[in-house]
Design a protein around this motif. Structure first.
Motif, PDB file in Angstrom:
ATOM      1  N   SER A  39     -53.029 -40.541  34.865  1.00  0.00           N
ATOM      2  CA  SER A  39     -52.167 -39.376  34.930  1.00  0.00           C
ATOM      3  C   SER A  39     -52.992 -38.114  35.108  1.00  0.00           C
ATOM      4  CB  SER A  39     -51.327 -39.266  33.655  1.00  0.00           C
ATOM      5  OG  SER A  39     -52.165 -39.156  32.535  1.00  0.00           O
ATOM      6  N   PHE A  40     -52.465 -37.195  35.895  1.00  0.00           N
ATOM      7  CA  PHE A  40     -53.143 -35.940  36.134  1.00  0.00           C
ATOM      8  C   PHE A  40     -52.653 -34.912  35.128  1.00  0.00           C
ATOM      9  CE2 PHE A  40     -53.400 -38.124  40.198  1.00  0.00           C
ATOM     10  CZ  PHE A  40     -54.742 -37.957  40.510  1.00  0.00           C
ATOM     11  N   LEU A  41     -53.587 -34.229  34.509  1.00  0.00           N
ATOM     12  CA  LEU A  41     -53.238 -33.238  33.505  1.00  0.00           C
ATOM     13  C   LEU A  41     -53.064 -31.883  34.158  1.00  0.00           C
ATOM     14  CD1 LEU A  41     -55.762 -34.233  30.705  1.00  0.00           C
ATOM     15  CD2 LEU A  41     -53.327 -34.771  30.809  1.00  0.00           C
ATOM     16  N   THR A  42     -51.990 -31.202  33.817  1.00  0.00           N
ATOM     17  CA  THR A  42     -51.797 -29.831  34.250  1.00  0.00           C
ATOM     18  C   THR A  42     -52.331 -28.919  33.151  1.00  0.00           C
ATOM     19  OG1 THR A  42     -49.641 -29.534  33.204  1.00  0.00           O
ATOM     20  CG2 THR A  42     -49.676 -30.583  35.390  1.00  0.00           C
ATOM     21  N   PRO A  43     -52.507 -27.633  33.444  1.00  0.00           N
ATOM     22  CA  PRO A  43     -53.003 -26.727  32.410  1.00  0.00           C
ATOM     23  C   PRO A  43     -52.117 -26.675  31.179  1.00  0.00           C
ATOM     24  CG  PRO A  43     -53.192 -25.713  34.572  1.00  0.00           C
ATOM     25  CD  PRO A  43     -52.397 -26.971  34.755  1.00  0.00           C
ATOM     26  N   LYS A  44     -50.847 -27.072  31.301  1.00  0.00           N
ATOM     27  CA  LYS A  44     -49.935 -26.994  30.166  1.00  0.00           C
ATOM     28  C   LYS A  44     -49.512 -28.360  29.650  1.00  0.00           C
ATOM     29  CE  LYS A  44     -48.294 -22.346  31.079  1.00  0.00           C
ATOM     30  NZ  LYS A  44     -47.164 -21.412  30.995  1.00  0.00           N
ATOM     31  N   SER A  45     -50.287 -29.397  29.968  1.00  0.00           N
ATOM     32  CA  SER A  45     -49.983 -30.727  29.444  1.00  0.00           C
ATOM     33  C   SER A  45     -50.241 -30.778  27.948  1.00  0.00           C
ATOM     34  CB  SER A  45     -50.858 -31.775  30.135  1.00  0.00           C
ATOM     35  OG  SER A  45     -50.553 -31.888  31.509  1.00  0.00           O
ATOM     36  N   PRO A  46     -49.506 -31.635  27.228  1.00  0.00           N
ATOM     37  CA  PRO A  46     -49.780 -31.782  25.790  1.00  0.00           C
ATOM     38  C   PRO A  46     -51.132 -32.443  25.570  1.00  0.00           C
ATOM     39  CG  PRO A  46     -48.233 -33.450  26.534  1.00  0.00           C
ATOM     40  CD  PRO A  46     -48.416 -32.501  27.686  1.00  0.00           C
ATOM     41  N   ILE A  47     -51.637 -32.365  24.354  1.00  0.00           N
ATOM     42  CA  ILE A  47     -52.897 -33.027  24.067  1.00  0.00           C
ATOM     43  C   ILE A  47     -52.633 -34.474  23.686  1.00  0.00           C
ATOM     44  CG2 ILE A  47     -53.948 -30.863  23.334  1.00  0.00           C
ATOM     45  CD1 ILE A  47     -53.742 -31.949  20.432  1.00  0.00           C
ATOM     46  N   ARG A  48     -53.682 -35.258  23.636  1.00  0.00           N
ATOM     47  CA  ARG A  48     -53.559 -36.674  23.322  1.00  0.00           C
ATOM     48  C   ARG A  48     -54.807 -37.116  22.567  1.00  0.00           C
ATOM     49  NH1 ARG A  48     -54.056 -38.539  29.672  1.00  0.00           N
ATOM     50  NH2 ARG A  48     -56.205 -37.843  29.992  1.00  0.00           N
ATOM     51  N   PRO A  49     -54.756 -38.261  21.851  1.00  0.00           N
ATOM     52  CA  PRO A  49     -55.905 -38.707  21.069  1.00  0.00           C
ATOM     53  C   PRO A  49     -57.191 -38.723  21.897  1.00  0.00           C
ATOM     54  CG  PRO A  49     -54.010 -40.023  20.511  1.00  0.00           C
ATOM     55  CD  PRO A  49     -53.574 -39.121  21.644  1.00  0.00           C
ATOM     56  N   ASN A  50     -58.279 -38.393  21.227  1.00  0.00           N
ATOM     57  CA  ASN A  50     -59.626 -38.224  21.796  1.00  0.00           C
ATOM     58  C   ASN A  50     -59.840 -36.826  22.349  1.00  0.00           C
ATOM     59  OD1 ASN A  50     -60.726 -40.792  21.217  1.00  0.00           O
ATOM     60  ND2 ASN A  50     -59.647 -41.653  22.991  1.00  0.00           N
ATOM     61  N   ASP A  51     -58.770 -36.025  22.494  1.00  0.00           N
ATOM     62  CA  ASP A  51     -58.959 -34.624  22.866  1.00  0.00           C
ATOM     63  C   ASP A  51     -59.593 -33.877  21.691  1.00  0.00           C
ATOM     64  OD1 ASP A  51     -58.021 -34.773  25.426  1.00  0.00           O
ATOM     65  OD2 ASP A  51     -56.021 -34.016  24.982  1.00  0.00           O
ATOM     66  N   LYS A  52     -60.155 -32.715  22.002  1.00  0.00           N
ATOM     67  CA  LYS A  52     -60.806 -31.905  20.972  1.00  0.00           C
ATOM     68  C   LYS A  52     -59.921 -30.729  20.600  1.00  0.00           C
ATOM     69  CE  LYS A  52     -64.947 -29.204  19.881  1.00  0.00           C
ATOM     70  NZ  LYS A  52     -66.309 -28.809  20.315  1.00  0.00           N
ATOM     71  N   VAL A  53     -59.721 -30.557  19.297  1.00  0.00           N
ATOM     72  CA  VAL A  53     -58.929 -29.448  18.772  1.00  0.00           C
ATOM     73  C   VAL A  53     -59.822 -28.596  17.869  1.00  0.00           C
ATOM     74  CG1 VAL A  53     -56.881 -28.766  17.481  1.00  0.00           C
ATOM     75  CG2 VAL A  53     -56.869 -30.906  18.800  1.00  0.00           C
ATOM     76  N   VAL A  54     -59.870 -27.310  18.146  1.00  0.00           N
ATOM     77  CA  VAL A  54     -60.609 -26.371  17.293  1.00  0.00           C
ATOM     78  C   VAL A  54     -59.604 -25.684  16.378  1.00  0.00           C
ATOM     79  CG1 VAL A  54     -62.017 -24.284  17.223  1.00  0.00           C
ATOM     80  CG2 VAL A  54     -62.449 -26.013  18.977  1.00  0.00           C
ATOM     81  N   ILE A  55     -59.882 -25.694  15.074  1.00  0.00           N
ATOM     82  CA  ILE A  55     -58.944 -25.135  14.095  1.00  0.00           C
ATOM     83  C   ILE A  55     -59.594 -23.981  13.342  1.00  0.00           C
ATOM     84  CG2 ILE A  55     -57.493 -25.600  12.090  1.00  0.00           C
ATOM     85  CD1 ILE A  55     -57.358 -28.493  12.925  1.00  0.00           C
ATOM     86  N   PHE A  56     -58.958 -22.832  13.408  1.00  0.00           N
ATOM     87  CA  PHE A  56     -59.352 -21.678  12.617  1.00  0.00           C
ATOM     88  C   PHE A  56     -58.411 -21.597  11.416  1.00  0.00           C
ATOM     89  CE2 PHE A  56     -60.840 -20.773  16.868  1.00  0.00           C
ATOM     90  CZ  PHE A  56     -62.084 -20.169  16.666  1.00  0.00           C
ATOM     91  N   GLY A  57     -58.976 -21.546  10.219  1.00  0.00           N
ATOM     92  CA  GLY A  57     -58.143 -21.542   9.015  1.00  0.00           C
ATOM     93  C   GLY A  57     -57.894 -22.934   8.484  1.00  0.00           C
TER      94      GLY A  57
END
Length: 319
Positions: A39-57
């Motif tokens: 699947s091709f990801l668009t700039p507004k696609s949801p995230i999925r496992p193995n993606d990286k999430v940066v959390i502030f707070g």
């Protein structure tokens, strides 16, 4: 051999320049029986496992729960905290395996006050993020937590604005772009500061600061084609408790389950269980329908929403 087969052989054996040129021109065609293409990801696609999430707070009550939920789902999580040892102690349990521990990264830096991180340091942390969660804040009224510049204006407006602008400036470079979503937690009442009880809550400008942070996130995401979610919870109740407030003193738990009431904009008033709020963050990251939405959320005594019901609610809030 039937006529159709003979005709096919005859066509394929032709050596005209047109046929030769056509046969050498390869199109990205998938036949119905082929396996699905990646699947091709668009700039507004949801995230999925193995993606990286940066959390502030991430060391706050909701931030802790969001971090743990994402780690259990298989995400790579980078949390930004003032104290690395404290963060790891709050976010990892004794029973966590090496697979979970290896997915947690802690970046030790300050967002405000003395020694606050430079733009370059923040960009380095966010450069390969697929999503960013901003769950920062301070007390609404002056306390010791305001020391070293940790005021509502500094954290809820200035720091949030800087994070959003730096993160999306990276995504403006297509060759380096990986960011698809920013989720910001603020509060109910940001648009109702002339009404009670928000008039009192905003005596020192906390709601004004949060509203300015919201505006900065929406503007930055709009320029960079990154989706945003603005979550406005009611008064946070239920553990983990991190502030000295009435909800902590009286151990107010909120809804019996993680049932929630969602409404577009800033229209609700009530308590919001921290775990329900954290689930809203995760759903906003993962749900295809949660693109450029802003909503308020409070807890109720009903059954928790399914993923599909969250999606329906998000779809109904898109403008």
């Amino acid at each position: 051999m039937n006529n159709l087969v003979l005709l096919t052989i005859a066509i394929l054996s032709l050596s005209s320049p047109f046929i030769q040129g056509f046969s050498s021109f390869q199109l990205p065609i998938r036949l119905p029986w082929d396996a699905p293409a990646t699947s091709f990801l668009t700039p507004k696609s949801p995230i999925r496992p193995n993606d990286k999430v940066v959390i502030f707070g991430a060391t706050g009550g909701v931030g802790q729960l969001v971090t743990k939920k994402l780690l259990l789902k298989g995400y790579k999580v980078c949390v930004v905290a003032r104290d690395e040892d404290k963060a790891r102690g709050l976010l990892l349990d004794e029973g966590d395996g090496d697979d979970i521990k290896s997915c947690l990264e802690v970046a030790q830096l300050n967002l405000v006050g003395d020694g606050k991180a430079s733009d370059e340091e923040l960009q380095e942390i966010m450069k390969d993020a697929n999503a960013i969660v901003i769950s920062v804040g301070t007390t609404a009224f002056p306390t010791t937590r305001w020391s070293n510049g940790n005021t509502p204006q500094a954290i809820d407006c200035d720091a949030v604005s800087r994070i959003a602008n730096l993160a999306t400036s990276i995504s403006n470079d297509v060759s380096k772009s990986s960011l698809r979503r920013i989720v910001l937690l603020t509060s109910v009442g940001v648009t109702r500061t002339n009404e009670m009880p928000f008039k009192i809550l905003n005596l020192f400008g906390v709601l004004d600061a949060k509203r300015s942070g919201e505006d900065a996130v929406k503007a930055a995401c709009g320029k960079a084609n990154v989706s945003y979610s603005i979550i406005r919870p009611g008064r946070l109740v239920g553990g983990p408790y991190t502030n000295l407030d009435l909800a902590k003193l009286f151990q107010i738990e909120g809804g019996a389950e993680n049932g929630v009431t969602l409404q577009y904009g800033d229209a609700l008033l009530g308590d919001c269980k921290r775990d329900a709020c954290a689930e809203g963050v995760v759903q906003a990251l993962e749900n295809e329908s949660c693109v450029d939405v802003e909503f308020s959320v409070i807890s109720n005594e009903e059954k928790a929403l399914s993923t599909g019901e969250w999606g329906e609610a998000f779809e109904g809030m898109r403008r």
